[in-house]
Design a protein around this motif. Structure first.
Motif, PDB file in Angstrom:
ATOM      1  N   HIS A 234       0.815  -1.215   0.000  1.00 13.82           N
ATOM      2  CA  HIS A 234       0.000   0.000   0.000  1.00 13.82           C
ATOM      3  C   HIS A 234       0.854   1.273   0.000  1.00 13.82           C
ATOM      4  O   HIS A 234       0.353   2.359   0.280  1.00 13.82           O
ATOM      5  CB  HIS A 234      -0.905   0.023   1.234  1.00 13.82           C
ATOM      6  N   ASP A 235       2.139   1.138  -0.316  1.00 11.91           N
ATOM      7  CA  ASP A 235       3.039   2.272  -0.132  1.00 11.91           C
ATOM      8  C   ASP A 235       2.989   3.306  -1.251  1.00 11.91           C
ATOM      9  O   ASP A 235       3.770   4.256  -1.252  1.00 11.91           O
ATOM     10  CB  ASP A 235       4.478   1.798   0.083  1.00 11.91           C
ATOM     11  N   GLN A 236       2.091   3.148  -2.205  1.00 13.33           N
ATOM     12  CA  GLN A 236       1.896   4.181  -3.223  1.00 13.33           C
ATOM     13  C   GLN A 236       0.683   5.061  -2.924  1.00 13.33           C
ATOM     14  O   GLN A 236       0.372   5.972  -3.685  1.00 13.33           O
ATOM     15  CB  GLN A 236       1.733   3.545  -4.606  1.00 13.33           C
ATOM     16  N   CYS A 237       0.019   4.768  -1.793  1.00 20.19           N
ATOM     17  CA  CYS A 237      -1.175   5.532  -1.406  1.00 20.19           C
ATOM     18  C   CYS A 237      -0.931   6.248  -0.087  1.00 20.19           C
ATOM     19  O   CYS A 237      -0.544   5.625   0.905  1.00 20.19           O
ATOM     20  CB  CYS A 237      -2.388   4.604  -1.275  1.00 20.19           C
ATOM     21  N   ASP A 238      -1.167   7.550  -0.079  1.00 14.49           N
ATOM     22  CA  ASP A 238      -0.966   8.355   1.123  1.00 14.49           C
ATOM     23  C   ASP A 238      -2.085   8.108   2.125  1.00 14.49           C
ATOM     24  O   ASP A 238      -3.261   8.097   1.779  1.00 14.49           O
ATOM     25  CB  ASP A 238      -0.894   9.840   0.774  1.00 14.49           C
ATOM     26  N   ILE A 239      -1.692   7.910   3.386  1.00 16.11           N
ATOM     27  CA  ILE A 239      -2.688   7.803   4.448  1.00 16.11           C
ATOM     28  C   ILE A 239      -2.880   9.161   5.121  1.00 16.11           C
ATOM     29  O   ILE A 239      -3.891   9.404   5.768  1.00 16.11           O
ATOM     30  CB  ILE A 239      -2.327   6.733   5.497  1.00 16.11           C
ATOM     31  N   ASP A 240      -1.879  10.029   4.984  1.00 18.62           N
ATOM     32  CA  ASP A 240      -2.032  11.423   5.383  1.00 18.62           C
ATOM     33  C   ASP A 240      -1.055  12.260   4.574  1.00 18.62           C
ATOM     34  O   ASP A 240      -0.088  11.751   4.004  1.00 18.62           O
ATOM     35  CB  ASP A 240      -1.834  11.624   6.893  1.00 18.62           C
ATOM     36  N   PHE A 241      -1.335  13.549   4.495  1.00 15.46           N
ATOM     37  CA  PHE A 241      -0.482  14.434   3.713  1.00 15.46           C
ATOM     38  C   PHE A 241      -0.583  15.853   4.247  1.00 15.46           C
ATOM     39  O   PHE A 241      -1.552  16.225   4.905  1.00 15.46           O
ATOM     40  CB  PHE A 241      -0.884  14.416   2.224  1.00 15.46           C
ATOM     41  N   LYS A 242       0.436  16.641   3.922  1.00 18.25           N
ATOM     42  CA  LYS A 242       0.419  18.081   4.145  1.00 18.25           C
ATOM     43  C   LYS A 242       0.956  18.725   2.876  1.00 18.25           C
ATOM     44  O   LYS A 242       2.081  18.426   2.458  1.00 18.25           O
ATOM     45  CB  LYS A 242       1.287  18.476   5.351  1.00 18.25           C
ATOM     46  N   ALA A 243       0.162  19.575   2.269  1.00 14.04           N
ATOM     47  CA  ALA A 243       0.549  20.200   1.007  1.00 14.04           C
ATOM     48  C   ALA A 243       0.434  21.716   1.114  1.00 14.04           C
ATOM     49  O   ALA A 243      -0.427  22.240   1.828  1.00 14.04           O
ATOM     50  CB  ALA A 243      -0.331  19.692  -0.129  1.00 14.04           C
ATOM     51  N   GLN A 244       1.316  22.393   0.396  1.00 18.63           N
ATOM     52  CA  GLN A 244       1.270  23.850   0.338  1.00 18.63           C
ATOM     53  C   GLN A 244       1.311  24.284  -1.121  1.00 18.63           C
ATOM     54  O   GLN A 244       2.077  23.754  -1.921  1.00 18.63           O
ATOM     55  CB  GLN A 244       2.451  24.456   1.095  1.00 18.63           C
ATOM     56  N   PHE A 245       0.454  25.270  -1.433  1.00 21.00           N
ATOM     57  CA  PHE A 245       0.346  25.763  -2.801  1.00 21.00           C
ATOM     58  C   PHE A 245       0.575  27.274  -2.829  1.00 21.00           C
ATOM     59  O   PHE A 245       0.194  27.986  -1.895  1.00 21.00           O
ATOM     60  CB  PHE A 245      -1.043  25.472  -3.373  1.00 21.00           C
ATOM     61  N   ARG A 246       1.181  27.720  -3.912  1.00 20.67           N
ATOM     62  CA  ARG A 246       1.346  29.157  -4.137  1.00 20.67           C
ATOM     63  C   ARG A 246       0.318  29.605  -5.162  1.00 20.67           C
ATOM     64  O   ARG A 246       0.222  29.040  -6.251  1.00 20.67           O
ATOM     65  CB  ARG A 246       2.758  29.471  -4.631  1.00 20.67           C
ATOM     66  N   PHE A 247      -0.448  30.615  -4.790  1.00 14.13           N
ATOM     67  CA  PHE A 247      -1.475  31.169  -5.655  1.00 14.13           C
ATOM     68  C   PHE A 247      -1.008  32.510  -6.209  1.00 14.13           C
ATOM     69  O   PHE A 247      -0.021  33.079  -5.725  1.00 14.13           O
ATOM     70  CB  PHE A 247      -2.791  31.313  -4.890  1.00 14.13           C
ATOM     71  N   LYS A 405       4.414  16.273  -6.751  1.00 16.64           N
ATOM     72  CA  LYS A 405       5.312  16.882  -5.758  1.00 16.64           C
ATOM     73  C   LYS A 405       5.601  15.919  -4.613  1.00 16.64           C
ATOM     74  O   LYS A 405       6.708  15.914  -4.043  1.00 16.64           O
ATOM     75  CB  LYS A 405       4.686  18.171  -5.217  1.00 16.64           C
ATOM     76  N   SER A 406       4.645  15.078  -4.275  1.00 15.69           N
ATOM     77  CA  SER A 406       4.798  14.156  -3.145  1.00 15.69           C
ATOM     78  C   SER A 406       5.796  13.045  -3.424  1.00 15.69           C
ATOM     79  O   SER A 406       6.330  12.436  -2.494  1.00 15.69           O
ATOM     80  CB  SER A 406       3.443  13.522  -2.797  1.00 15.69           C
ATOM     81  N   GLY A 407       6.034  12.759  -4.703  1.00 13.00           N
ATOM     82  CA  GLY A 407       6.911  11.654  -5.064  1.00 13.00           C
ATOM     83  C   GLY A 407       6.178  10.351  -5.279  1.00 13.00           C
ATOM     84  O   GLY A 407       6.762   9.369  -5.741  1.00 13.00           O
ATOM     85  N   LEU A 408       4.872  10.323  -4.940  1.00 13.56           N
ATOM     86  CA  LEU A 408       4.091   9.109  -5.148  1.00 13.56           C
ATOM     87  C   LEU A 408       3.697   8.931  -6.610  1.00 13.56           C
ATOM     88  O   LEU A 408       3.393   7.826  -7.039  1.00 13.56           O
ATOM     89  CB  LEU A 408       2.821   9.130  -4.278  1.00 13.56           C
TER      90      LEU A 408
END
Length: 417
Positions: A234-247, A405-408
């Motif tokens: 299951h290591d190609q699926c995120d169980i949690d994440f934190k993302a930041q975007f520039r608008f 961006k996550s690498g997944l």
């Protein structure tokens, strides 16, 4: 307060039945005996006079028969295609695994059916580009295609947006969660081939909120950290994440979700910080100016019928223009709720009158508001809110941006054409 909550939730999950119209009924077929189907379409349809859930099909006919019996669905078909071939079916609800959304949405559109498509609409932006630009959607009377972002139709979210000044948003934080006991490793949400991942399951709500609040698209995903089950399966699926975007303009949007949260449910949250703006005030002398910095927060942006609260904190300052010295400072705090559009008007605040006359009851779930809009669109009637094909395409571009961006990496793209 507790009684109001219990009454609202009781009616939301067990709405009063209404008499169905004799003419102009929209008959839905459901592809798959999915867990989300009762909440998303079957229960809302009980209270809609123009909707009947007519048929269901599943990979296992026995399961489909049990599902139909439990939910009072008249017809069971042997296959998904059999539902598309049924001339009595007007619209299709697709709650299948993400990896099957593209194929069966395309097949449904080509069969001339209206489509209510569970979110995320597809697996990748490449699929979205094809789906939402199908030639069949460009004719004079095209089928209706809607990505089921149900929370966008709820009055709480729309009232919250009425406090947002898109051009002056400086920072947005969003978070959501699912308690760990609600999912396990075998859940399709952790199946990469099925289009699984936390961003696909829950994070898409956060991303959608960021886009609504900024009123534009992100220019870059500046960071995206994830955690996975490190088991080689299951290591190609995120169980949690934190993302930041520039608008545009350098504004920052943050999103975080966990699918393995604590025991108790925490309502989703969107917190918006604005830049300081000058507020006209004719009572002030010409030598002074009044400025405001606003923070607006919506607690419960996903399932607002359960509970929500809109908090608006305005920090004011009056100062001398010449040297910037402060004459006076103060803070105003206000809270609002909007379980119905009538309540959105009555609770006051800026631009509240815009919601006057909109349909709904305090116990309507966001899914019921969504169904109202879907039926109105099919019937050619006005809709207060909608999710366009362009909107859905941009939503998938944002998901792609974060996964890269996550690498997944991107979720698998269907070979179906």
């Amino acid at each position: 307060m507790v009684f109001a909550l219990l009454s609202r939730v009781y009616s939301a999950f067990g709405p009063p039945k209404v008499e169905k119209q004799k003419d102009g009924i929209i008959r839905f077929g459901i592809l798959g005996a999915a867990q989300i189907a009762p909440l998303a379409i079957i229960t809302p349809a009980i209270n809609h006079p123009e909707v009947i859930i007519q048929a269901v099909a599943a990979r296992d006919r026995k399961r489909a028969e049990e599902f139909a019996k439990k939910h009072g669905i008249p017809d069971v078909h042997d296959s998904y295609q059999a539902i598309l071939d049924d001339p009595n079916i007007d619209a299709i609800f697709i709650p299948l695994p993400n990896s099957l959304h593209f194929e069966w949405a395309v097949r449904s559109i080509r069969a001339g059916k209206h489509v209510l498509l569970e979110k995320p609409s597809v697996n990748t932006a490449a699929e979205a580009e094809i789906l939402f630009n199908l030639p069949e959607l460009k004719g004079p009377n095209p089928p209706v295609l809607l990505e089921a972002f149900h929370n966008r139709f709820h009055p709480a979210l729309q009232k919250f947006l009425s406090f947002i000044d898109h051009e002056n948003v400086a920072h947005v934080h969003t978070d959501s969660m699912v308690p760990a006991w609600m999912t396990d490793k075998d859940n399709i949400g952790y199946n990469y081939k099925m289009g699984g991942g936390g961003m696909m399951m829950m994070g898409t709500y956060n991303f959608g909120m960021l886009r609504l609040i900024f009123g534009t698209e992100p220019q870059e995903c500046t960071s995206c950290t994830v955690n996975t089950f490190e088991d080689g399966v299951h290591d190609q699926c995120d169980i949690d994440f934190k993302a930041q975007f520039r608008f545009p303009g350098g504004a920052i949007g943050e999103a975080e979700t966990t699918m393995r949260g604590g025991l108790l449910w925490k309502p989703s949250e969107a917190r918006v910080t604005h830049r300081e703006v000058i507020v006209p005030d004719s009572a002030l002398p010409a030598s002074q100016e009044k400025a405001r910095t606003r923070t607006a927060t919506l607690h419960g942006f996903i399932h607002a019928v359960m509970w929500h609260r809109i908090d608006v904190r305005d920090e004011y300052v009056i100062r001398n223009k010449k040297d910037g010295s402060v004459v006076r400072k103060w803070t105003e705090n206000n809270s609002y709720k909007a379980y119905s559009f009538k309540e959105a008007v009555e609770s006051g605040g800026e631009n509240a009158e815009q919601f006057k006359g909109f349909p709904g009851e305090v116990w309507w779930m966001s899914y019921r508001y969504q169904l109202e809009a879907f039926v109105n669109k099919v019937k050619g009637r006005p809709t207060q809110f909608w999710v366009s094909g362009e909107d859905s395409l941009n939503q998938m571009k944002m998901l792609d941006m974060a996964y890269l961006k996550s690498g997944l990496g991107l979720r698998p793209t269907s070979s179906f054409r």
